[in-house]
Design a protein around this motif. Structure first.
Motif, short mmCIF file in Angstrom:
data_model
loop_
_atom_site.label_atom_id
_atom_site.label_comp_id
_atom_site.label_asym_id
_atom_site.label_seq_id
_atom_site.Cartn_x
_atom_site.Cartn_y
_atom_site.Cartn_z
N PRO A 364 -1.71 -32.79 39.54
CA PRO A 364 -0.69 -31.96 38.87
C PRO A 364 -0.92 -30.48 39.16
CG PRO A 364 -1.77 -33.47 37.33
CD PRO A 364 -2.58 -33.49 38.59
N VAL A 365 0.16 -29.77 39.50
CA VAL A 365 0.08 -28.32 39.71
C VAL A 365 0.07 -27.67 38.33
CG1 VAL A 365 1.28 -26.32 40.66
CG2 VAL A 365 1.29 -28.50 41.92
N THR A 366 -0.91 -26.83 38.09
CA THR A 366 -0.98 -26.16 36.77
C THR A 366 -0.48 -24.72 36.85
OG1 THR A 366 -3.28 -25.61 37.28
CG2 THR A 366 -2.91 -27.54 35.89
N HIS A 367 -0.52 -24.12 38.06
CA HIS A 367 -0.04 -22.75 38.22
C HIS A 367 0.87 -22.71 39.45
CE1 HIS A 367 -3.67 -22.23 35.85
NE2 HIS A 367 -3.17 -21.06 35.44
N GLY A 368 2.07 -22.14 39.29
CA GLY A 368 2.98 -22.02 40.43
C GLY A 368 2.44 -20.99 41.43
N GLY A 369 2.87 -21.11 42.67
CA GLY A 369 2.44 -20.15 43.70
C GLY A 369 2.59 -20.77 45.08
N ILE A 370 1.93 -20.15 46.04
CA ILE A 370 1.95 -20.74 47.39
C ILE A 370 0.61 -21.45 47.58
CG2 ILE A 370 2.16 -20.30 49.87
CD1 ILE A 370 3.73 -17.81 49.18
N CYS A 371 0.72 -22.75 47.81
CA CYS A 371 -0.51 -23.55 47.94
C CYS A 371 -0.83 -23.73 49.43
CB CYS A 371 -0.28 -24.91 47.27
SG CYS A 371 -1.73 -25.96 47.34
N PHE A 372 -2.07 -23.42 49.79
CA PHE A 372 -2.45 -23.50 51.20
C PHE A 372 -3.22 -24.78 51.52
CE2 PHE A 372 -2.35 -18.87 50.30
CZ PHE A 372 -1.24 -18.60 51.10
N GLY A 373 -3.74 -25.43 50.50
CA GLY A 373 -4.53 -26.63 50.77
C GLY A 373 -5.39 -26.97 49.57
N VAL A 374 -6.51 -27.61 49.86
CA VAL A 374 -7.43 -28.05 48.80
C VAL A 374 -8.80 -27.43 49.06
CG1 VAL A 374 -8.58 -30.06 47.78
CG2 VAL A 374 -6.21 -30.25 48.56
N ILE A 404 -15.45 -25.38 51.38
CA ILE A 404 -14.58 -25.74 52.52
C ILE A 404 -13.15 -25.74 52.01
CG2 ILE A 404 -14.01 -27.51 54.22
CD1 ILE A 404 -16.87 -28.35 54.23
N VAL A 405 -12.25 -25.19 52.80
CA VAL A 405 -10.84 -25.30 52.44
C VAL A 405 -10.17 -26.22 53.46
CG1 VAL A 405 -8.65 -24.10 52.14
CG2 VAL A 405 -10.77 -23.06 51.31
N TYR A 406 -9.58 -27.30 52.94
CA TYR A 406 -8.79 -28.21 53.78
C TYR A 406 -7.36 -27.71 53.74
CZ TYR A 406 -12.77 -31.31 53.97
OH TYR A 406 -14.02 -31.83 54.20
N ARG A 407 -6.87 -27.32 54.88
CA ARG A 407 -5.61 -26.59 54.97
C ARG A 407 -4.46 -27.57 55.15
NH1 ARG A 407 -3.23 -25.74 59.57
NH2 ARG A 407 -2.17 -23.80 60.09
N PHE A 408 -3.38 -27.35 54.40
CA PHE A 408 -2.17 -28.15 54.63
C PHE A 408 -1.53 -27.69 55.94
CE2 PHE A 408 -1.50 -28.62 49.75
CZ PHE A 408 -2.42 -29.66 49.73
#
Ligand SMILES: C[S@@+](CC[C@H](N)C(=O)[O-])C[C@H]1O[C@@H](n2cnc3c(N)ncnc32)[C@H](O)[C@@H]1O
Length: 440
Positions: A364-374, A404-408
């Motif tokens: 679940p997204v808790t804060h709106g914004g631009i999401c780049f990955g996990v 580590i950032v896993y990028r969409f």
């Protein structure tokens, strides 16, 4: 040396190579086995780039019965230039046997061993060169560079990671008194010594990198624990019960975790240990390890992962080259968590087998914004009371493990209340995280 040989040498040393070569040939026409003339002519041809012809002369020089250590050293250099590493090593060894007080052939031998991938032999050669001449700068630099290529530099930051050390120590103190301990991955020996100090009856600790193992054994002795801590210079998966360890251990300690948890080979190491090295109900420290994550946004982070318009130009096609995952110390890069923390994958280390696998998760997204990955961080349950994690925090987690950032594939504008579906998988060595869809 005959007057002719002396003259040829003087001509060579004053840079008159052609005249020196002519004189050598004249000497050899009368005495084809003449060591000095063969050597000098070989050296001249080598300088002129005629390495194969030079080799014949140098081989004749060393076969002459009047071979000097220098002739063997130069033969080694020519053989090396021709790519015959094995024969070059033999030639340098001959030079060293004949003149052990000369540090240069030792240094050169070290370079050849290094190039041949025989790193322990290279270290020994550089050390011997420095024992002969402690200020030999070439050997000092060679040894230092070799050490730093073998011993990862993160060892230093890792040993200073107080939260990590304290968490391990707390669990070790509870688990090891009166027990036989096996550690996988000694490093400098910190956890093995903690175990001994906490009352383990015996600590066997194995280390795959022999130069590290050797140094750890020295450190253990320096700290007065050599009677109770035995360092075994082997990869754990090469240990055999009865031969390398007398009895199966009752406690396993290991800190062989990487930023992505798995790529130091912890899962195969544990399977092997459970099968061969541990008692049936052995305690493992940690008891479990998890890959944790949250959806991540934030413009500073976005600039490390994507490119679109710069000045008035459109660069979006370049995004195809961006890595699917990037190692980033998120403590020092501004970012925004866009979801709660979630456990992506969990490994109970008492398990006997760790097949590859994965799971689908709805986040679940808790804060709106631009999401780049996990964003990924690791959590270790050392035992039921003590945890360690390198979750990025505003104040800085002070962990030596970066995140580590896993990028969409592309940035995603998300709104609070919607859900992103991802799949987290592992192949026993790497973790991958992929976006599979969204639900409004
Ligand atoms: C992260 S360091 C930890 C060192 C030390 N235990 C500490 O916590 O301070 C891990 C060490 O384990 C070694 N290693 C990794 N996997 C191993 C294995 N399966 N068997 C033996 N050594 C291993 C690495 O070479 C490295 O030196």
């Amino acid at each position: 040396m005959t007057p002719g040989q002396l003259r040829a040498k003087q001509l060579y040393e004053s840079g008159h190579f052609e005249e020196a070569a002519q004189l050598c040939r004249a000497i050899l026409s009368a005495d084809e086995r003449n060591a000095e003339a063969n050597h000098l002519l070989g050296l001249i041809l080598y300088r002129q780039g005629q390495n194969r012809t030079a080799l014949g002369y140098l081989q004749r020089a060393v076969a002459s019965g009047a071979a000097t250590p220098r002739m063997y050293g130069n033969l080694g250099a020519v053989l090396n230039s021709l790519g015959d590493l094995g024969a070059a090593i033999d030639a340098y060894r001959q030079a060293i046997t004949r003149d052990p007080a000369n540090p240069w052939p030792l240094n050169n031998l070290g370079v050849l061993y290094r190039n041949a991938g025989q790193l322990d032999a290279a270290i020994e050669a550089f050390r011997r060169a420095l024992a002969v001449k402690p200020d030999l700068a070439e050997a000092q630099v060679n040894l230092r560079l070799l050490y730093s290529s073998i011993v990862p530099q993160w060892h230093f930051a890792m040993m200073h990671d107080r939260a990590r050390n304290d968490a391990y120590e707390a669990a070790i103190r509870r688990a090891v008194p009166g027990k036989r301990v096996l550690e996988i991955g000694t490093g400098a020996g910190l956890l093995a010594m903690m175990a001994a100090q906490s009352g383990a009856t015996q600590v066997d600790s194995c280390e795959a990198v022999s130069v590290i193992a050797q140094r750890a054994a020295g450190i253990v002795a320096r700290n007065g624990l050599a009677q109770r801590v035995r360092i075994i210079p082997k990869r754990s998966t090469d240990l055999q019960p009865g031969r390398d360890i007398a009895q199966r251990a009752e406690v396993l300690i290991t800190e062989t975790f990487s930023s992505n948890l798995l790529d130091e080979g912890i899962l195969p190491s544990l399977e092997h240990a459970h099968r061969n090295l541990l008692t049936a109900n052995a305690v493992t420290i940690p008891a479990a390890a998890s890959a944790m994550g949250f959806l991540i946004g934030g413009s500073a982070l976005g600039e490390m992962l994507f490119v679109d318009r710069i000045k008035s130009f459109d660069f979006t096609p370049f995004n195809e080259f961006a890595p699917p995952r990037l190692v980033i110390p998120l403590d020092s890069v501004a970012h925004e968590p866009l979801s709660a923390d979630i456990e992506l994958l969990r490994f109970d280390l008492s398990q006997r087998e760790f097949p590859m696998g994965g799971r689908e998760l709805a986040i679940p997204v808790t804060h709106g914004g631009i999401c780049f990955g996990v964003a990924l961080w690791i959590k270790l349950d050392l035992d039921s009371s003590t945890q360690y994690s390198n979750r990025p925090t505003a104040g800085g987690s002070n962990s030596h493990w970066p995140n580590i950032v896993y990028r969409f594939p592309t940035p995603l504008t998300v709104a609070a209340g919607e859900t992103l579906r991802i799949v987290a998988r592992h192949d026993r060595a790497e973790i991958s995280i992929d976006l599979i869809g969204r639900q409004k």
